[in-house]
Scaffold this motif. Structure first.
Motif, PDB file in Angstrom:
ATOM      1  N   THR A  35       0.824  -1.223   0.000  1.00  0.00           N
ATOM      2  CA  THR A  35       0.000   0.000   0.000  1.00  0.00           C
ATOM      3  C   THR A  35       0.849   1.260   0.000  1.00  0.00           C
ATOM      4  O   THR A  35       0.313   2.348  -0.222  1.00  0.00           O
ATOM      5  CB  THR A  35      -1.029   0.072   1.162  1.00  0.00           C
ATOM      6  OG1 THR A  35      -0.370   0.354   2.394  1.00  0.00           O
ATOM      7  CG2 THR A  35      -1.849  -1.211   1.266  1.00  0.00           C
ATOM      8  N   VAL A  61       3.971   4.242  -7.917  1.00  0.00           N
ATOM      9  CA  VAL A  61       2.699   3.523  -7.923  1.00  0.00           C
ATOM     10  C   VAL A  61       2.391   3.016  -6.515  1.00  0.00           C
ATOM     11  O   VAL A  61       3.296   2.821  -5.700  1.00  0.00           O
ATOM     12  CB  VAL A  61       2.717   2.342  -8.922  1.00  0.00           C
ATOM     13  CG1 VAL A  61       3.214   2.786 -10.293  1.00  0.00           C
ATOM     14  CG2 VAL A  61       3.582   1.203  -8.412  1.00  0.00           C
ATOM     15  N   ARG A  62       1.140   2.810  -6.256  1.00  0.00           N
ATOM     16  CA  ARG A  62       0.729   2.180  -4.998  1.00  0.00           C
ATOM     17  C   ARG A  62       1.035   0.702  -5.103  1.00  0.00           C
ATOM     18  O   ARG A  62       0.629   0.032  -6.051  1.00  0.00           O
ATOM     19  CB  ARG A  62      -0.759   2.393  -4.766  1.00  0.00           C
ATOM     20  CG  ARG A  62      -1.344   1.592  -3.589  1.00  0.00           C
ATOM     21  CD  ARG A  62      -2.867   1.662  -3.683  1.00  0.00           C
ATOM     22  NE  ARG A  62      -3.531   0.953  -2.608  1.00  0.00           N
ATOM     23  CZ  ARG A  62      -3.935  -0.315  -2.668  1.00  0.00           C
ATOM     24  NH1 ARG A  62      -3.700  -1.033  -3.747  1.00  0.00           N
ATOM     25  NH2 ARG A  62      -4.560  -0.867  -1.651  1.00  0.00           N
ATOM     26  N   TRP A  63       1.761   0.162  -4.106  1.00  0.00           N
ATOM     27  CA  TRP A  63       2.093  -1.261  -4.134  1.00  0.00           C
ATOM     28  C   TRP A  63       0.869  -2.058  -3.709  1.00  0.00           C
ATOM     29  O   TRP A  63       0.539  -2.161  -2.541  1.00  0.00           O
ATOM     30  CB  TRP A  63       3.290  -1.542  -3.244  1.00  0.00           C
ATOM     31  CG  TRP A  63       3.807  -2.950  -3.391  1.00  0.00           C
ATOM     32  CD1 TRP A  63       3.523  -3.835  -4.384  1.00  0.00           C
ATOM     33  CD2 TRP A  63       4.690  -3.630  -2.504  1.00  0.00           C
ATOM     34  NE1 TRP A  63       4.178  -5.018  -4.192  1.00  0.00           N
ATOM     35  CE2 TRP A  63       4.904  -4.926  -3.041  1.00  0.00           C
ATOM     36  CE3 TRP A  63       5.333  -3.273  -1.320  1.00  0.00           C
ATOM     37  CZ2 TRP A  63       5.722  -5.860  -2.412  1.00  0.00           C
ATOM     38  CZ3 TRP A  63       6.153  -4.189  -0.696  1.00  0.00           C
ATOM     39  CH2 TRP A  63       6.353  -5.483  -1.236  1.00  0.00           C
ATOM     40  N   LEU A  65      -1.824  -4.039  -6.681  1.00  0.00           N
ATOM     41  CA  LEU A  65      -2.453  -3.813  -7.975  1.00  0.00           C
ATOM     42  C   LEU A  65      -3.971  -3.927  -7.886  1.00  0.00           C
ATOM     43  O   LEU A  65      -4.509  -4.838  -7.260  1.00  0.00           O
ATOM     44  CB  LEU A  65      -1.900  -4.819  -8.991  1.00  0.00           C
ATOM     45  CG  LEU A  65      -2.311  -4.638 -10.442  1.00  0.00           C
ATOM     46  CD1 LEU A  65      -1.149  -4.978 -11.379  1.00  0.00           C
ATOM     47  CD2 LEU A  65      -3.519  -5.515 -10.781  1.00  0.00           C
ATOM     48  N   THR A  73     -13.159  -1.494  -4.290  1.00  0.00           N
ATOM     49  CA  THR A  73     -11.839  -1.896  -3.798  1.00  0.00           C
ATOM     50  C   THR A  73     -11.891  -2.439  -2.377  1.00  0.00           C
ATOM     51  O   THR A  73     -11.003  -3.183  -1.973  1.00  0.00           O
ATOM     52  CB  THR A  73     -10.866  -0.712  -3.841  1.00  0.00           C
ATOM     53  OG1 THR A  73     -11.381   0.366  -3.031  1.00  0.00           O
ATOM     54  CG2 THR A  73     -10.685  -0.209  -5.260  1.00  0.00           C
ATOM     55  N   THR A 146      -3.467   1.114 -14.081  1.00  0.00           N
ATOM     56  CA  THR A 146      -4.059   2.385 -13.675  1.00  0.00           C
ATOM     57  C   THR A 146      -5.530   2.166 -13.370  1.00  0.00           C
ATOM     58  O   THR A 146      -6.285   1.696 -14.228  1.00  0.00           O
ATOM     59  CB  THR A 146      -3.893   3.455 -14.771  1.00  0.00           C
ATOM     60  OG1 THR A 146      -2.496   3.656 -15.026  1.00  0.00           O
ATOM     61  CG2 THR A 146      -4.501   4.786 -14.325  1.00  0.00           C
ATOM     62  N   TYR A 147      -5.911   2.499 -12.151  1.00  0.00           N
ATOM     63  CA  TYR A 147      -7.281   2.266 -11.699  1.00  0.00           C
ATOM     64  C   TYR A 147      -8.032   3.599 -11.638  1.00  0.00           C
ATOM     65  O   TYR A 147      -7.552   4.567 -11.029  1.00  0.00           O
ATOM     66  CB  TYR A 147      -7.281   1.600 -10.322  1.00  0.00           C
ATOM     67  CG  TYR A 147      -8.672   1.385  -9.766  1.00  0.00           C
ATOM     68  CD1 TYR A 147      -9.505   0.419 -10.307  1.00  0.00           C
ATOM     69  CD2 TYR A 147      -9.143   2.154  -8.702  1.00  0.00           C
ATOM     70  CE1 TYR A 147     -10.785   0.222  -9.820  1.00  0.00           C
ATOM     71  CE2 TYR A 147     -10.420   1.955  -8.200  1.00  0.00           C
ATOM     72  CZ  TYR A 147     -11.235   0.994  -8.761  1.00  0.00           C
ATOM     73  OH  TYR A 147     -12.501   0.803  -8.271  1.00  0.00           O
ATOM     74  N   MET A 155      -5.463   6.265 -10.174  1.00  0.00           N
ATOM     75  CA  MET A 155      -4.406   5.836  -9.266  1.00  0.00           C
ATOM     76  C   MET A 155      -3.587   4.753  -9.950  1.00  0.00           C
ATOM     77  O   MET A 155      -4.139   3.759 -10.429  1.00  0.00           O
ATOM     78  CB  MET A 155      -5.012   5.308  -7.954  1.00  0.00           C
ATOM     79  CG  MET A 155      -3.990   4.731  -6.991  1.00  0.00           C
ATOM     80  SD  MET A 155      -4.705   4.326  -5.372  1.00  0.00           S
ATOM     81  CE  MET A 155      -6.079   3.240  -5.829  1.00  0.00           C
ATOM     82  N   ASP A 156      -2.284   4.956 -10.039  1.00  0.00           N
ATOM     83  CA  ASP A 156      -1.394   3.941 -10.599  1.00  0.00           C
ATOM     84  C   ASP A 156      -1.062   2.927  -9.515  1.00  0.00           C
ATOM     85  O   ASP A 156      -0.646   3.295  -8.410  1.00  0.00           O
ATOM     86  CB  ASP A 156      -0.116   4.594 -11.127  1.00  0.00           C
ATOM     87  CG  ASP A 156      -0.383   5.524 -12.301  1.00  0.00           C
ATOM     88  OD1 ASP A 156      -1.168   5.156 -13.177  1.00  0.00           O
ATOM     89  OD2 ASP A 156       0.192   6.636 -12.324  1.00  0.00           O
ATOM     90  N   THR A 157      -1.251   1.654  -9.827  1.00  0.00           N
ATOM     91  CA  THR A 157      -1.031   0.585  -8.857  1.00  0.00           C
ATOM     92  C   THR A 157      -0.115  -0.471  -9.471  1.00  0.00           C
ATOM     93  O   THR A 157       0.022  -0.546 -10.696  1.00  0.00           O
ATOM     94  CB  THR A 157      -2.364  -0.062  -8.438  1.00  0.00           C
ATOM     95  OG1 THR A 157      -2.913  -0.805  -9.545  1.00  0.00           O
ATOM     96  CG2 THR A 157      -3.370   0.995  -7.994  1.00  0.00           C
TER      97      THR A 157
END
Length: 258
Positions: A35, A61-63, A65, A73, A146-147, A155-157
């Motif tokens: 996260t 990115v958020r760790w 996915l 989510t 990308t979410y 948000m890039d994950t």
């Protein structure tokens, strides 16, 4: 698996290895957890003739996915790892495997030797700091998605791909991150001409004797401990009895933290 890792190299060292333009300054990070934001490298846009733009680009990115198709989510598991053996077929990862493969700069990762049945009051296990013997940076294979959040923001994950452990790590854990060699960076990142089947040979355990495993104290267990002391050598406890536990109905394709 890969539930914690570290990036302690300088921005200049990181940029040099990954072929990036100058990176903004960032501190050494000794205990990166799911996260949290992590640095990843992707292929840059196609270069125009005579352009000086770099071939690769860095992004935070958020760790963990999150596939584009997820509706809520709060009801979706934290996918910080992806099993490389089936990632191209899994709904959660197949789009990223085809279109958004990445490299994750790392100085090493942490793993926990299992300490028996935690449900019966056992402890988490002996932690190890696992680093390359040459002492330099490595690149883990990563995926980016990308979410689009319901409010309209994006948000890039991302996730780290794993593979079955080699002989050096198997006594600690049966999984390890996929390491991409420097000479394979371009091929792994090239999602325009290299389909997943073309890079499947890169999804293998790193060669023996690449990593060394150093026992450390349980300071690393707490995300709040972020200093270099988490990597100081600790005392190895007695070899525990390995116990494999799985909740009824659990899906082995979903990753757990450790």
């Amino acid at each position: 698996m890969c539930g914690r890792f570290a990036l302690t190299a300088t921005p200049d060292q990181t940029a040099a290895l990954f072929g990036l333009a100058e990176l903004e300054d960032f501190p050494a990070r000794y205990n990166i957890a799911p996260t949290q934001p992590v640095l990843m490298t992707l292929a840059g846009p196609p270069r125009m003739p005579g352009s000086n733009l770099p071939d690769r680009q860095a992004m935070l990115v958020r760790w963990g996915l999150i596939p584009a198709w997820v509706k809520d989510t709060r009801e979706f598991p934290l996918l910080f790892n992806a099993r490389s053996e089936g990632a191209v077929e899994k709904a959660s990862f197949k789009a990223a495997m085809r279109h958004r493969r990445a490299l994750v700069p790392a100085s090493g990762f942490y793993e926990w030797r299992q300490a028996g049945d935690k449900g019966a009051g056992g402890k988490k296990g002996q932690p190890y700091w696992i680093r390359p013997k040459h002492g330099r940076l490595v690149a883990f294979a990563g995926l980016v998605e990308t979410y689009a959040e319901p409010g309209g923001s994006e948000m890039d994950t991302g996730a780290i791909l794993t593979v079955h452990a080699n002989a050096d790590i198997a006594h600690i854990h049966d999984r390890m991150p996929v390491v991409i060699a420097r000479e394979d960076f371009d091929r792994w990142l090239d999602c325009r001409t290299q389909e997943p089947r073309h890079v499947a040979d890169l999804l293998r355990p790193v060669q023996p004797d690449f990593f060394e495993a150093i026992p450390v104290s349980d300071l690393v267990n707490k995300v709040a401990n972020t200093g270099p002391e988490v990597q100081e050598r600790g005392v190895i406890g007695p070899e525990p009895e390995r116990v494999r536990r799985q909740k009824p109905g659990a899906d082995e394709s979903q990753m757990t933290l450790f």
